[in-house]
Scaffold this motif. Sequence first.
Motif, short mmCIF file in Angstrom:
data_model
loop_
_atom_site.label_atom_id
_atom_site.label_comp_id
_atom_site.label_asym_id
_atom_site.label_seq_id
_atom_site.Cartn_x
_atom_site.Cartn_y
_atom_site.Cartn_z
N PHE A 195 53.38 22.25 -9.75
CA PHE A 195 52.33 23.27 -9.64
C PHE A 195 50.96 22.61 -9.47
O PHE A 195 50.16 23.04 -8.64
N THR A 196 50.72 21.56 -10.25
CA THR A 196 49.42 20.87 -10.15
C THR A 196 49.22 20.27 -8.78
O THR A 196 48.11 20.32 -8.23
N ILE A 197 50.29 19.67 -8.22
CA ILE A 197 50.18 19.07 -6.89
C ILE A 197 49.83 20.14 -5.87
O ILE A 197 48.97 19.94 -5.00
N THR A 198 50.45 21.33 -6.01
CA THR A 198 50.16 22.41 -5.05
C THR A 198 48.70 22.83 -5.14
O THR A 198 48.02 22.98 -4.12
N VAL A 199 48.22 23.03 -6.37
CA VAL A 199 46.83 23.46 -6.54
C VAL A 199 45.88 22.37 -6.02
O VAL A 199 44.85 22.68 -5.40
N ALA A 200 46.25 21.08 -6.24
CA ALA A 200 45.39 20.01 -5.75
C ALA A 200 45.35 19.98 -4.24
O ALA A 200 44.29 19.70 -3.65
N ALA A 201 46.48 20.29 -3.59
CA ALA A 201 46.49 20.32 -2.12
C ALA A 201 45.58 21.44 -1.62
O ALA A 201 44.79 21.23 -0.69
N ALA A 202 45.67 22.61 -2.25
CA ALA A 202 44.79 23.72 -1.86
C ALA A 202 43.33 23.34 -2.09
O ALA A 202 42.46 23.63 -1.24
N ALA A 241 42.02 20.34 -2.05
CA ALA A 241 41.57 19.37 -1.05
C ALA A 241 41.26 20.06 0.26
O ALA A 241 40.25 19.77 0.91
N ALA A 242 42.11 21.03 0.66
CA ALA A 242 41.89 21.72 1.93
C ALA A 242 40.58 22.51 1.89
O ALA A 242 39.75 22.41 2.80
N VAL A 243 40.37 23.27 0.81
CA VAL A 243 39.14 24.07 0.71
C VAL A 243 37.93 23.16 0.60
O VAL A 243 36.88 23.42 1.20
N VAL A 286 37.52 20.08 1.87
CA VAL A 286 37.18 19.51 3.18
C VAL A 286 36.58 20.58 4.08
O VAL A 286 35.62 20.30 4.83
N ALA A 287 37.07 21.81 4.00
CA ALA A 287 36.51 22.88 4.83
C ALA A 287 35.05 23.16 4.45
O ALA A 287 34.18 23.29 5.32
#
Lengths: 100, 201
Positions: free
Chosen positions: A64-71, A73-75, A77-78
Amino acid sequence: MLPSYLTMAAILFCIGLYGALVKRNAVVVLLSVELMLNAVNLNLIVFSKYGVAPSLTGQVFSLFTITVAAAEAAVGVAILIALFRAKGTVNVDEYDEMRR
Amino acid sequence: MFNIEFNGEFAAFFIFSTIIVCGAVLMISLQKVVHMVISMAGVFLGLAGMFVLLEAEFVAFVQVLIYAGAVSILMIFGIMMTNHQDAGGEKVLPLHEGLAAIGALALFGLLFYAIRTTDFPDPLPFQGGEENTMKIGQLLYTGYIVPFELLSILLTVAFIGSIAIARRLPEKINGASGGDNAGIGGGPAGPTAQLQTKEAE
């Protein structure tokens, strides 16, 4: 082995904290935040094996933490790209609208 | 104080932790941003190795796929979309940097003291090393189905939102620059769209 792993995670977290506080480049600040999140992941997985009651729940929570961290990172960088278009710089010292 | 038995696991732990700490320190000390991202990829791979050591194979491969693959590439895209000619000439504030270093070291000292003085009880044997992926899947789809679905919604919303933030505004597209989706918006077509229609003919 548990204290060794925990010390490793503490070292990683402190290096990430130092980078997030000192670095001027916004991309590097985002990378340092990822480093701190990785330290937390390491703690979750260590306690899922060496904790008092070992189970797979720690690994599920680290997923779950990895998923939230990926989101994150995407937000991040945007937002960084939008800020760069607006201000023409990636230096975090110049993003000071809230302070003026 | 350091009651460590020197076995194979400790040797592997030592190698992986050396990789991780070297990568993290290089990430802090290198000058160019692309080099920093590469050393962070090294940190992520070392952490994946450490997860394999901790019998978390599925999380290790997710770490390789998502962090060493996706997040590193995303950061490199972020570097490429913003220019970094002035990466070397950043101003250094000695007081700020010193205070940050003292704060980080103090936090590490506190954590180290807490870790070393805590008496951890001996753990029960860990079940779940075999068929790790299947057990995680069963756990995700039985006990944690609601957080799992909420996370999928979060991921969708975050990616759509990041595309909406990073997209160029329509009035800028219709200008002289000729952006990516100029032909779709119905405005005057940019040079790329004209090129595409010529190729289609």
